[in-house]
Design an enzyme around this catalytic site. Structure first.
Site, mmCIF file in Angstrom:
data_model
loop_
_atom_site.group_PDB
_atom_site.id
_atom_site.type_symbol
_atom_site.label_atom_id
_atom_site.label_comp_id
_atom_site.label_asym_id
_atom_site.label_seq_id
_atom_site.Cartn_x
_atom_site.Cartn_y
_atom_site.Cartn_z
ATOM 1 C CB ALA B 508 0.541 4.386 -1.874
ATOM 2 C CD GLN B 635 -4.820 -2.116 -5.167
ATOM 3 O OE1 GLN B 635 -3.789 -2.297 -5.777
ATOM 4 N NE2 GLN B 635 -5.964 -1.985 -5.763
ATOM 5 C CD GLU B 702 2.535 -4.123 -9.828
ATOM 6 O OE1 GLU B 702 2.828 -4.511 -10.956
ATOM 7 O OE2 GLU B 702 3.024 -3.091 -9.326
#
Ligand code: FES
Ligand code: FES
Lengths: 161, 735
Positions: B508, B635, B702
């Site tokens: 991104a 996510q 993450e």
């Protein structure tokens, strides 16, 4: 020596008859993907352990990797490709998009077919039971919350609950 | 027109994915395709004495078998961290040596999958078997220290941590262990190779098309201009589709040799050997503190596994250099080479398992001090990056603690372990901090406006399910003032603008900056045409006074005075107008850049069965600007669930005698399933970060896996009084 002489086979998939000449070892999943070219149904494990290959046979959900194509003459096989009617998505497909019930999309056809099968079986109303009924479909992206939300939405849309 | 950035808009590729129309790499229809099935070693150390393919070759439908006896020359590539890197520094089929179980030793090609599979089973192999090195603990004498792994610091010292630890009034010293884990994306690795003369096209499930092109070309010894890599859809990856592994070059050489397209799709079992894993770790943490709960020393050290022929480091000490204000800090890591494959990056490599250790130790310290775990963290809050002593580009961790604690109802928790019950179940509440460094890679993009007003923006890149295609369309749409539906993001092809691998939560930020730049540049071109054109209502209007919306460019606060993109292009007889942009990360060394967050969980433990059920998870995250609330939430939620798997389920088990993996399937390698997952509430803290990049993005892929693991372990301690320092926390460990 394994006999891999081809057999003639008639498979009815999504209302269309397909005449195939195939090795008797071909699974229903590989017949769909590799012979008929319907790749919407996915292979995640080929061992009945992930649910990516879920299709409906006479309305019942099964793991198509765990069974041989030759066993499915004279049945009605329904795959993900059959759900949308032209531009109009099946309510379950639309609900998966709305609730982001997927990321990479690879487990998604299996999840959706499983969810559609579950509704036909008589979907429980409780989140915990829906999760249990959907636990044969693994999503490594882990879109599980969205999947349950999508199923709940479609369940509640059904007329006779 | 309303801007879309930040809004929870639906994925642009949703329709293709829910209808089954999305074509993944193994599904591209190719004329005359042949099927390849890889043959793998059944021993972990030794060499091939004889390999007999004669029966297999005569099997019906077989086109050929390639082994080390007749494979063409392939050039080994360095592993990880180099341009065009491989997953392992081992070109397949180049000699008879076996380094690990599941290593590629041949490939059978036939006209159908069934025939290739059968032929592969007919290849007879005799080995000279040597005793494999399989247990990290037993082989610790072979460990060697690592100073730096690629660009990642490993060995580090600030102040005198050992001396300060020795004299600390309050001490925690503990060892945490985490097992080997496998990524197991749902799509098995697939590749299809097609040659046309000297040119090779591969349809490959890869997180890094340009890296694949470079690596594959070098491995084959051909110019990279002759190789094209495509990847339009990829069924998850989490790190194991980043490097180049054996199946891609094998498909390429087979396709060249047999003069027809060859497709290889790994089996699930092969994915436990051929494509990397997260290394097991053994981590020691020492915390020294004052009775008031101020850290005086932090030491984090330990070992992880590497292969015999490669060096790969699970960099688990990163977070310990980032998280707390501690004046004396030391980190050190060693690796132990074993007869296992080369480990590779797996979602938050290092940070996931490292944060488990650090945040468990912080919980232990909180108990030792009788301090609330949040309070302990606040007393050691790092106002600057502790190791680098530079300010943060932005940091809202305090806000994350506060928001998540409030939403979770942390104040209802009674501190004493075992003090909260629900009938016969023990209830526990735990929390932990989350952190992941921001990565920014060079990336390029092209934006193009067509005469009909449609927009295409292109950048090589990959869409692994993170929402890349959606947010790139949003960035372009907002910049040009057109609806998202008018924008198509084209990606997944090395013919397009160069872009980085989809790793490090950096897409991104990196590709987004390039796309934003390209969209801005093409807008400027259109504006410049209008400004110079006496027939335009915008003739002579200075750029800062111009706005875009409703597919038009017009004068600010006077939308009537303006025109459509179509009008500008038509007047200039242009089919399209485009601009490209190369985004390079700014080397802003004066700032440290990280996404932060906090996870809170409640567990219910059955005291008789040791079964742990999560009842709810709450997380608050600050990751800079959130481009799409829906995909960003997915996510974080998805990473949280993967962390739940690490905490409670996942473990690859190797037979110590043979070096073979015993649970190489999805029935015995336990991934989280729907029934394992409680309600997960994710909140975002709004952050405006003007230092990271022009779009203010820090990355969200993450950070969500880092805190959850310790939060669960800490909740289990709160429920049971048992501190489990060894993952996964299975029932046997609680009984
Ligand atoms: S592919 Fe059939 S269950 Fe996994
Ligand atoms: S969406 Fe990727 S595995 Fe489910």
């Amino acid at each position: 020596m394994v006999n891999s002489d081809n057999l003639n086979l008639l498979l009815k998939v999504n209302g269309t008859q397909h005449t195939l000449q195939i090795d008797p070892r071909v699974t229903l999943l590989d017949a769909l993907r590799e012979k008929i070219g319907l790749t919407g149904t996915k292979k995640g494990c080929d061992r009945g352990q992930c649910g990516a290959c879920t299709v409906l046979v006479d309305g019942r959900r099964i793991n198509s990797c765990l069974t041989l194509a030759v066993m499915y003459q004279e049945t009605e096989i329904t795959t993900i490709e059959e759900l949308a009617k032209g531009d109009e998505l099946h309510p379950m497909q639309a609900a998966f998009i709305k609730h982001d019930g997927f990321q990479c999309g690879y487990c998604t056809p299996g999840q959706i077919m499983s969810a559609v099968g579950l509704l036909a079986e008589g979907c429980p109303s409780d989140d915990a039971e829906i999760k249990e009924c959907m636990s044969g479909n693994i999503c490594r992206c882990s879109a599980y919350p969205g999947i349950v939300a999508a199923i709940q939405e479609v369940r509640q849309m059904q007329p006779n609950l | 027109m309303n801007k879309t950035i930040g809004k929870p808009i639906n994925r642009v590729d949703g329709r293709l994915k829910v209808t089954g129309e999305a074509k993944y790499s193994g599904e591209i229809p190719l004329e005359n395709i042949a099927y390849g099935v890889i043959i793998t070693s059944t021993i972990a150390r030794g060499r091939i004495k004889h390999i007999n393919t004669s029966v297999a070759e005569k099997s019906p439908g077989v086109i050929g078998i390639i082994t080390h006896l007749d494979a063409p020359k392939l050039y080994a590539r360095p592993n990880f961290g180099h341009e065009g890197a491989a997953g392992e520094k081992l070109a397949p089929l180049q000699n008879s040596t076996i380094y690990y179980s599941g290593q590629a030793i041949g490939v059978a090609i036939a006209d159908t999958l069934e025939r290739a599979t059968y032929a592969a089973s007919l290849v007879k192999v005799d080995y000279v078997v040597e005793t494999p090195l399989t247990e990290m603990g037993k082989e610790r004498d072979r460990a060697y220290p690592i100073e730096k792994f690629v660009e990642f610091t490993v060995e580090f010292a600030l102040g005198d941590a050992d001396a300060e630890f020795a004299k600390a009034e309050v001490k925690i010293e503990a060892t945490y262990t985490t097992p080997t884990e496998h990524h197991n994306p749902m799509e098995p690795h697939a590749t299809a190779a097609v040659w046309e003369g000297e040119n090779l096209t591969v349809y490959d499930s890869t997180q890094y098309i340009f890296g694949m092109r470079e690596g594959l070309a070098k491995m084959l010894g051909i110019p990279h201009a002759n190789v094209r890599v495509l990847c339009k859809f990829i069924g998850g990856s989490f790190g194991c589709k980043y490097g180049l592994w054996a199946h891609t070059p094998l498909a390429a050489i087979a396709a060249r040799q047999f003069r027809r397209p060859v497709k290889i799709v790994l089996t699930r079992e092969q994915m436990f050997g051929l494509v990397g894993h997260r290394s097991e770790t053994e981590q020691q943490i020492k915390l020294g503190a004052t009775p008031e709960g101020r850290l005086t020393a932090l030491i984090h050290q330990g070992i992880s596994q590497t292969s015999i022929f490669d060096e790969f480091v699970e960099t688990f000490t990163t977070t310990s250099r980032t998280m707390y204000a501690v004046p004396n800090l030391r980190t050190a890591q060693s690796v132990v080479p074993l007869n296992k494959g080369t480990p590779t990056i797996m979602r938050a490599p290092g940070e996931s398992v490292g944060t488990f250790a650090l945040e468990s130790a912080m919980d232990e310290l909180a108990w030792a001090l009788k301090l609330d775990p949040i309070e302990l963290r606040l007393r050691n809050y790092a106002e600057v990056h502790p190791a680098r002593q530079v300010p943060w580009s932005s940091k809202s961790l305090k806000e994350c603690y506060a928001l998540a604690a409030e939403k979770f109802g942390w104040s209802r928790r009674t501190p004493e372990p075992g003090s909260m019950r629900d009938d016969r179940y023990l209830i526990g509440m735990g929390m932990a901090s989350a952190c992941f460094p921001m990565e920014h890679f060079p990336a390029s993009a092209i934006a193009r406006i067509f005469a009909d007003g449609s927009v295409v923006v292109q950048s090589g890149s990959q869409e692994i399910g993170t929402g890349t295609a959606t947010v790139m369309a949003q960035l372009t749409a907002d910049m040009l003032g057109v609806p998202v539906e008018k924008v198509r993001f084209e990606f997944g092809d090395t013919e397009l603008a160069r872009s980085p691998g989809t790793v490090g939560s950096g897409t991104a930020a990196s590709v987004g900056t390039a796309v934003h730049g390209a969209a801005k540049a093409v807008r400027a071109k259109v504006v410049a045409l209008a400004q110079k054109d006496p027939n335009s209502p915008l003739y002579g209007v200075p750029e800062p006074d111009i706005e875009t919306s409703q597919e038009r460019i017009f004068v600010k606060n006077n939308s009537a005075k303006g025109e459509t993109y179509q009008a500008v292009l038509a007047r200039h007889n242009l089919e399209y107008i485009d601009a490209n942009f190369d985004a390079k990360p700014e080397e802003e060394e004066e700032f440290a850049k990280c996404s932060f967050g906090a996870h809170f969980v409640e567990v219910r433990v059955d005291p008789e069965l040791g079964e742990v059920r999560l009842t709810r998870v709450v997380g608050a995250f600050a990751a800079g600007r959130i481009l799409n609330e829906k995909t960003a939430r997915s996510q974080i939620s998805g990473a949280t669930i993967m962390g739940i798997g690490m905490a409670l389920h996942e473990e690859t088990i190797t037979d110590p005698h043979t070096g073979r993996i015993v649970n190489d399937n999805l029935a015995e390698y336990h991934l989280p399933v729907n029934a394992d997952i409680p309600p997960i509430d994710i909140y975002f803290i709004d952050e405006v970060d003007t230092h990271v990049n022009p779009i203010g993005v820090k990355g969200a892929g993450e950070v969500g896996i880092t805190g959850i693991i310790a939060a669960i372990a800490n909740a289990i301690y709160h429920a049971t009084g048992k501190r489990i320092r060894d993952l996964p926390i299975t029932p046997d460990k609680l009984l």
